[in-house]
Design an enzyme around this catalytic site. Structure first.
Site, PDB file in Angstrom:
ATOM      1  N   HIS A 160       0.831  -1.205   0.000  1.00  0.00           N
ATOM      2  CA  HIS A 160       0.000   0.000   0.000  1.00  0.00           C
ATOM      3  C   HIS A 160       0.872   1.265   0.000  1.00  0.00           C
ATOM      4  O   HIS A 160       0.745   2.126  -0.879  1.00  0.00           O
ATOM      5  CB  HIS A 160      -0.919  -0.015   1.233  1.00  0.00           C
ATOM      6  CG  HIS A 160      -1.826   1.169   1.335  1.00  0.00           C
ATOM      7  ND1 HIS A 160      -3.132   1.141   0.893  1.00  0.00           N
ATOM      8  CD2 HIS A 160      -1.625   2.429   1.794  1.00  0.00           C
ATOM      9  CE1 HIS A 160      -3.684   2.334   1.093  1.00  0.00           C
ATOM     10  NE2 HIS A 160      -2.792   3.129   1.637  1.00  0.00           N
ATOM     11  N   GLU A 161       1.767   1.358   0.978  1.00  0.00           N
ATOM     12  CA  GLU A 161       2.612   2.552   1.067  1.00  0.00           C
ATOM     13  C   GLU A 161       3.565   2.621  -0.137  1.00  0.00           C
ATOM     14  O   GLU A 161       3.888   3.715  -0.610  1.00  0.00           O
ATOM     15  CB  GLU A 161       3.397   2.578   2.383  1.00  0.00           C
ATOM     16  CG  GLU A 161       2.531   2.507   3.661  1.00  0.00           C
ATOM     17  CD  GLU A 161       1.451   3.572   3.762  1.00  0.00           C
ATOM     18  OE1 GLU A 161       1.640   4.671   3.226  1.00  0.00           O
ATOM     19  OE2 GLU A 161       0.393   3.286   4.372  1.00  0.00           O
ATOM     20  N   HIS A 170       1.828   4.481  -2.788  1.00  0.00           N
ATOM     21  CA  HIS A 170       1.911   5.931  -2.565  1.00  0.00           C
ATOM     22  C   HIS A 170       3.298   6.448  -2.968  1.00  0.00           C
ATOM     23  O   HIS A 170       3.422   7.488  -3.606  1.00  0.00           O
ATOM     24  CB  HIS A 170       1.717   6.253  -1.077  1.00  0.00           C
ATOM     25  CG  HIS A 170       0.295   6.227  -0.600  1.00  0.00           C
ATOM     26  ND1 HIS A 170      -0.690   6.997  -1.169  1.00  0.00           N
ATOM     27  CD2 HIS A 170      -0.314   5.541   0.411  1.00  0.00           C
ATOM     28  CE1 HIS A 170      -1.842   6.792  -0.512  1.00  0.00           C
ATOM     29  NE2 HIS A 170      -1.638   5.900   0.438  1.00  0.00           N
TER      30      HIS A 170
HETATM   31 ZN    ZN Z   1      -3.105   5.253   1.854  1.00  0.00          ZN
END
Ligand code: ZN
Length: 511
Positions: A275-276, A279
């Site tokens: 997830h990160e 980003h």
């Molecule tokens: Zn997030």
């Protein structure tokens, strides 16, 4: 172009650059606080952060910026600026107008009340007692209403709540969100029922097997390598550290992520790194020519979330990813998973089960958690409900949407920090991120029909390049509604995301 126009624009961009440099320094000081700082440093650290934020506020409200904006916009040759320059002008003006219209007293009072409310929230949550939090929450909501009313005029939105949404998702409105969320809710609830009643159910006991933390760190490295998030080479622009709540911070060549390691829930760190990582690669692959310019940032919170959830869920929870990565996982973990087959594993990590806690929610129920919070925020800011009524409406919504009984407010209305931290209008971006990710996937499938086979071979490179070209490199050149149209040719639509979910979960659950 006229000398005077070029010179004013250059001066303005120099001011913007200084602000970006300051903000990137503040971000690293904050990162250090979360990851490395010794406990005794906290007092000094809060002074340092307050000082940096004061300097930042002073720089962004510098009257010279107002003068330069006016000089440039009234210049007879203004129209000769190119699209990027005009977008920079627009973004600087928007930020400047908002910052200067909010009275400094109110900004300071909000910051102070946020700190008090977060402290009260922590204590009330530990004591499972909403009444300890309620008076501080009421104060922060009142202050935010004041700010929202001022911002509503500057931003020319229809309602105060729309002005708050605009901070995270420019030009988005509660009306549009309500419409797409209603559509989303209906289908998600029906999909949830299908999963719950399907004869084929996952065996999740394998996810509780203990994986030592040092092995989990090696898994994180392998995942970073897969997504092309460099944390090891001499040219690396990233690193992974450990915090209770994972986050991403940084700017262009220095973008850092964090995760947490728990021996008995190894999947938690695994998916947080993906997830990160999603980003992080967005931030690292913004157009390099736009560094230190307003246009050189992510488009919106929702778009950011579309990239993290794309990597975490669409890629990371796909069967194809695990064709590639399960053998690697087995190799890294010795004999812990040697008896686990692909289908058992993939179903386990995609278990659909209503839960009380948003951050633990699966892909099917996640947006329902968001819709509940959005409805409450919208009604609070329209004065349709009061802070005192929040727990009761929250609990009823969880019963209606997810069939779940909330037993105390710590696992109910007080589970997230957002409202104590003054973040209103932010929650919708989580669900919008999912919706965008579905639309982006539908478009990518046309350009890269073979993407699933590529993932099965461990090749994320082409997909990443597609995302860089079609999403990341646009930075903040467009507002989100225009960007999704630019990328996909379509307006905001929940259909592609629902199609993706229906197709995936009907296969997994066999309905
Ligand atoms: Zn997030």
């Amino acid at each position: 172009m006229a000398e005077s126009l070029i010179s004013s624009y250059k001066k303005l961009m120099e001011k913007a650059k200084n602000l970006f440099i300051l903000q990137s320094a503040a971000a690293i000081v904050h990162w250090d606080m979360e990851t490395k700082m010794p406990p005794k440093a906290i007092k000094l650290r809060s002074l340092q952060l307050a000082m940096l934020s004061r300097i930042g506020h002073k720089m962004s409200t510098d009257p010279e910026i107002g003068g330069l904006l006016e000089d440039i916009m009234k210049h007879p040759e203004y129209e000769r600026l190119n699209a990027v320059q005009k977008r920079n002008m627009y973004l600087i003006k928007k930020h400047y107008d908002e910052q200067t219209k909010l009275p400094e007293e109110l900004v300071v009072e909000i910051a102070r009340q946020e700190a008090i409310a977060v402290d009260a929230w922590k204590k009330a949550k530990a004591a499972k007692n909403f009444s300890m939090f309620k008076p501080e929450l009421e104060k922060i909501v009142e202050l935010k209403k004041k700010a929202a009313e001022i911002l509503m005029e500057v931003k020319e939105t229809a309602t105060p709540y729309d002005a708050l949404i605009d901070i995270f998702e420019p030009k988005m409105t509660a009306e549009t969100i309500s419409k797409v969320f209603d559509e989303l809710k209906e289908d998600l609830v029906s999909l949830l029922r299908k999963c719950e009643t399907a004869p084929k159910q996952p065996n999740i006991s394998i996810l509780k097997r203990k994986v030592p933390v040092d092995i989990q760190r090696k898994i994180s490295k392998a995942l970073a390598e897969f997504v092309g998030y460099d944390i090891e080479s001499k040219e690396a622009g990233g690193r992974i550290d450990e915090t209770e709540h994972p986050f991403t911070t940084g700017y262009y060549d220095d973008v850092r992520i964090t995760t947490h390691y728990y021996e008995d829930t190894f999947a938690s760190s695994l998916f947080s790194v993906l997830h990160e990582g999603g980003h992080a690669i967005y931030e690292q692959n913004l157009n390099p020519e736009w560094i230190f310019q307003p246009v050189g940032t992510g488009c919106s919170s929702g778009f950011h979330e579309s990239q993290s959830r794309f990597v975490e869920n669409i890629i990371g929870r796909s069967r194809e990813f695990w064709i590639y990565f399960l053998p690697k996982l087995k190799e890294l973990t010795g004999n812990i998973f040697s008896d686990v087959d692909l289908d058992t594993f993939v179903h386990a990590i995609n278990q659909v089960k209503p839960s009380k806690i948003r951050v633990e929610a699966d892909e099917v129920t996640y947006c329902l958690h968001i819709i509940i919070r959005f409805n409450l925020e919208r009604d609070i800011f329209a004065d349709k409900i009061t802070v005192a009524e929040l727990p009761e409406i929250w609990n009823q919504s969880y019963k209606d949407y997810l069939g779940i009984e909330i037993e105390n407010d710590s696992e109910g209305v007080m589970q997230d920090t957002h409202w104590a931290s003054g973040l209103y209008g932010y929650f919708p971006s989580y669900a919008l991120g999912n919706i965008y990710s579905g639309q982006i996937l539908a478009k990518m499938e046309k350009d890269l029909p073979d993407w699933r086979n590529q993932i099965a071979k461990g090749n994320f490179q082409n997909i990443k390049q597609w995302l860089v070209k079609n999403v990341h490199s646009y930075g903040d050149l467009y507002d989100p509604a225009d960007l999704i149209k630019k990328i996909t040719g379509e307006e905001l639509s929940v259909k592609p995301y629902l199609n993706y979910l229906n197709e995936k979960y009907s296969k997994l659950y066999g309905f």
